[in-house]
Enzyme design. Structure first.
Site, mmCIF file in Angstrom:
data_model
loop_
_atom_site.group_PDB
_atom_site.id
_atom_site.type_symbol
_atom_site.label_atom_id
_atom_site.label_comp_id
_atom_site.label_asym_id
_atom_site.label_seq_id
_atom_site.Cartn_x
_atom_site.Cartn_y
_atom_site.Cartn_z
ATOM 1 N N GLY A 10 45.579 30.786 31.480
ATOM 2 C CA GLY A 10 45.631 31.099 32.566
ATOM 3 C C GLY A 10 46.689 30.603 33.718
ATOM 4 O O GLY A 10 47.883 30.059 33.283
ATOM 5 N N MET A 12 46.779 28.702 36.353
ATOM 6 C CA MET A 12 47.030 26.986 36.471
ATOM 7 C C MET A 12 47.036 26.613 34.622
ATOM 8 O O MET A 12 47.341 25.353 34.643
ATOM 9 C CB MET A 12 45.412 26.499 37.513
ATOM 10 N N PRO A 114 38.340 20.502 44.855
ATOM 11 C CA PRO A 114 39.297 21.988 45.790
ATOM 12 C C PRO A 114 40.741 22.090 45.299
ATOM 13 O O PRO A 114 41.420 23.527 45.338
ATOM 14 C CB PRO A 114 38.648 21.794 46.602
ATOM 15 N N ASN A 115 41.158 20.899 45.162
ATOM 16 C CA ASN A 115 43.001 21.107 45.408
ATOM 17 C C ASN A 115 43.379 20.032 45.069
ATOM 18 O O ASN A 115 43.366 18.733 45.501
ATOM 19 C CB ASN A 115 43.207 21.204 47.155
ATOM 20 N N PHE A 116 43.936 20.416 44.106
ATOM 21 C CA PHE A 116 44.612 18.741 43.340
ATOM 22 C C PHE A 116 46.552 18.635 44.122
ATOM 23 O O PHE A 116 47.166 17.735 43.964
ATOM 24 C CB PHE A 116 45.486 18.881 42.087
ATOM 25 N N HIS A 143 45.569 33.040 50.594
ATOM 26 C CA HIS A 143 45.834 32.776 48.422
ATOM 27 C C HIS A 143 46.495 34.469 48.601
ATOM 28 O O HIS A 143 46.576 35.262 49.041
ATOM 29 C CB HIS A 143 44.469 32.824 47.904
ATOM 30 N N HIS A 144 47.084 34.522 46.995
ATOM 31 C CA HIS A 144 47.230 35.269 46.002
ATOM 32 C C HIS A 144 45.904 36.234 45.838
ATOM 33 O O HIS A 144 45.437 35.818 45.956
ATOM 34 C CB HIS A 144 47.803 34.951 44.855
ATOM 35 N N LYS A 147 42.552 35.813 43.527
ATOM 36 C CA LYS A 147 41.787 34.617 44.142
ATOM 37 C C LYS A 147 39.933 35.012 44.179
ATOM 38 O O LYS A 147 40.018 36.236 44.672
ATOM 39 C CB LYS A 147 42.357 34.154 45.020
ATOM 40 N N GLY A 153 37.687 27.261 47.782
ATOM 41 C CA GLY A 153 37.332 25.404 47.880
ATOM 42 C C GLY A 153 37.583 24.954 48.676
ATOM 43 O O GLY A 153 36.503 23.266 49.347
ATOM 44 N N THR A 154 39.096 24.727 49.434
ATOM 45 C CA THR A 154 39.989 23.553 50.328
ATOM 46 C C THR A 154 39.713 24.399 51.595
ATOM 47 O O THR A 154 39.040 23.399 52.284
ATOM 48 C CB THR A 154 41.058 24.222 49.553
HETATM 49 P P1 NAP Z 1 43.193 32.516 36.812
HETATM 50 O O1 NAP Z 1 44.771 33.029 36.300
HETATM 51 O O2 NAP Z 1 42.608 33.843 36.048
HETATM 52 O O3 NAP Z 1 43.253 31.752 34.899
HETATM 53 C C1 NAP Z 1 41.868 31.429 34.867
HETATM 54 C C2 NAP Z 1 41.304 31.997 33.360
HETATM 55 O O4 NAP Z 1 40.458 31.212 32.567
HETATM 56 C C3 NAP Z 1 42.194 33.439 32.824
HETATM 57 O O5 NAP Z 1 43.248 32.770 31.629
HETATM 58 C C4 NAP Z 1 40.280 33.340 31.784
HETATM 59 O O6 NAP Z 1 40.722 34.566 30.955
HETATM 60 C C5 NAP Z 1 40.155 31.819 31.421
HETATM 61 N N1 NAP Z 1 38.467 32.219 31.260
HETATM 62 C C6 NAP Z 1 37.678 32.770 31.979
HETATM 63 N N2 NAP Z 1 36.310 33.057 31.463
HETATM 64 C C7 NAP Z 1 36.132 31.594 30.484
HETATM 65 C C8 NAP Z 1 35.867 30.703 29.808
HETATM 66 N N3 NAP Z 1 34.255 31.138 29.942
HETATM 67 N N4 NAP Z 1 36.110 30.396 28.908
HETATM 68 C C9 NAP Z 1 37.560 29.648 28.821
HETATM 69 N N5 NAP Z 1 38.474 30.033 29.785
HETATM 70 C C10 NAP Z 1 38.017 31.307 30.623
HETATM 71 O O7 NAP Z 1 43.360 31.497 37.925
HETATM 72 P P2 NAP Z 1 44.031 30.423 37.919
HETATM 73 O O8 NAP Z 1 44.694 31.038 38.951
HETATM 74 O O9 NAP Z 1 44.612 29.988 37.306
HETATM 75 O O10 NAP Z 1 42.209 29.130 38.613
HETATM 76 C C11 NAP Z 1 41.938 29.346 37.895
HETATM 77 C C12 NAP Z 1 40.719 27.964 38.839
HETATM 78 O O11 NAP Z 1 41.768 27.491 39.490
HETATM 79 C C13 NAP Z 1 40.657 29.271 40.099
HETATM 80 O O12 NAP Z 1 39.357 28.716 40.451
HETATM 81 C C14 NAP Z 1 41.073 28.984 41.371
HETATM 82 O O13 NAP Z 1 40.420 28.510 42.815
HETATM 83 C C15 NAP Z 1 41.234 27.585 41.317
HETATM 84 N N6 NAP Z 1 42.338 26.292 41.611
HETATM 85 C C16 NAP Z 1 42.475 25.044 42.012
HETATM 86 C C17 NAP Z 1 43.178 24.337 41.942
HETATM 87 C C18 NAP Z 1 43.100 22.886 42.786
HETATM 88 O O14 NAP Z 1 44.114 22.080 42.925
HETATM 89 N N7 NAP Z 1 41.820 22.716 42.245
HETATM 90 C C19 NAP Z 1 44.533 25.017 42.637
HETATM 91 C C20 NAP Z 1 44.877 26.558 41.360
HETATM 92 C C21 NAP Z 1 44.060 27.614 41.817
HETATM 93 P P3 NAP Z 1 41.029 36.042 31.332
HETATM 94 O O15 NAP Z 1 42.122 36.278 32.085
HETATM 95 O O16 NAP Z 1 40.269 36.409 29.639
HETATM 96 O O17 NAP Z 1 39.089 35.937 31.868
#
Ligand code: NAP
Length: 236
Positions: A10, A12, A114-116, A143-144, A147, A153-154
């Site tokens: 993904g 992140m 929720p935000n690193f 956000h993009h 999402k 979450g933030t």
């Molecule tokens: P993303 O690009 O959609 O990545 C999520 C990945 O998880 C995808 O590759 C997806 O695969 C995979 N996935 C789905 N189900 C799974 C499973 N059961 N086991 C393992 N992998 C699985 O999303 P992202 O933008 O990286 O964001 C991911 C999360 O982080 C979101 O909840 C976002 O809100 C959060 N986030 C948090 C922060 C922070 O600082 N805490 C910052 C940014 C984002 P498929 O595409 O094949 O479904």
């Protein structure tokens, strides 16, 4: 430390893989991608978390997946007694509270943030402080377009922190557009003046120092710690 990344293909997860691989004190032992997409050269790909934890020794699982996937992944890590650093958003306040109770009972550890991004943590802290002095506040998060959850979450965490000092209604507005990454404004108002506190994550590199900090400090915590502020401001 041996690090396994869940959601490794993904947006992140792939950034976390690159960051861990270039950190001399950390060892990226593998990544999970349900579609089995290849990851970085020399890094083993698994299609599910249980299979990975059965196959290789792991010190911490970093999870950036989806609101639906994160709960079952936490169950799996708890069963294998492997701690987690979780960035995935979308768990409800009730679910987070249940996990805090269970983790203490079962002696399991996780840092959920929720935000690193360090700046976002400071934005939340300053917004909480400012709430002592203002009559009304609103939050706008941007956000993009991909999402999955809204409000972010933030934004929810910011509101919770602000309501700890003043239990007023704080509306949240969510904007989803191409071209954005992760941005938030907290606007506080009094007659004749407003205060705006704004944070911008312009790319995903912004989250990496916080993720590394959580990985390195995971052995020092007890139970489930929610919010990077507890690690940054050292009250764990
Ligand atoms: P993303 O690009 O959609 O990545 C999520 C990945 O998880 C995808 O590759 C997806 O695969 C995979 N996935 C789905 N189900 C799974 C499973 N059961 N086991 C393992 N992998 C699985 O999303 P992202 O933008 O990286 O964001 C991911 C999360 O982080 C979101 O909840 C976002 O809100 C959060 N986030 C948090 C922060 C922070 O600082 N805490 C910052 C940014 C984002 P498929 O595409 O094949 O479904």
């Amino acid at each position: 430390m041996r690090v396994l990344v869940n959601g490794a293909a993904g947006r992140m997860g792939s950034e976390v893989c690159r960051t861990v691989q270039s950190s001399s004190d950390l060892h990226l032992v593998g990544g999970i991608d349900p579609a089995g997409r290849g990851l970085l050269t020399g890094v083993k790909t698994f299609t599910n978390l249980k299979e990975a934890l059965e196959a290789i020794p792991v010190d911490v699982v970093v999870d950036f997946t989806t609101p639906h996937a994160v709960g079952p992944s936490m169950e799996t890590c708890l069963a294998f007694d492997v701690p987690m650093v979780i960035g995935t958003t979308g768990l409800s306040a009730a679910e987070l509270q249940e996990w805090q109770v269970r983790a203490l009972q079962e002696n399991w550890r996780a840092i959920i943030a929720p935000n690193f991004a360090i700046g976002a943590v400071l934005m939340m802290k300053y917004a909480q402080e400012a709430m002592n002095f203002f009559e009304q506040a609103e939050i706008i998060e941007y956000h993009h377009a991909q999402k999955l959850d809204a409000p972010s979450g933030t934004a929810l965490r910011t509101r919770t922190l602000m309501q700890e000092v003043s239990n007023k209604d704080i509306p949240i507005h969510s904007v989803r557009l191409p071209g954005l990454v992760a941005h938030q404004e907290v606007i506080l108002g009094l007659p004749g003046q407003t205060l705006t506190i704004r944070h911008d994550s312009n790319n995903r590199e912004s989250f990496m120092p916080g993720v590394l900090l959580a990985i390195r400090r995971i052995s020092e915590i007890k139970g489930v710690v929610i919010g990077l502020e507890h690690i940054l401001f050292a009250d764990i």
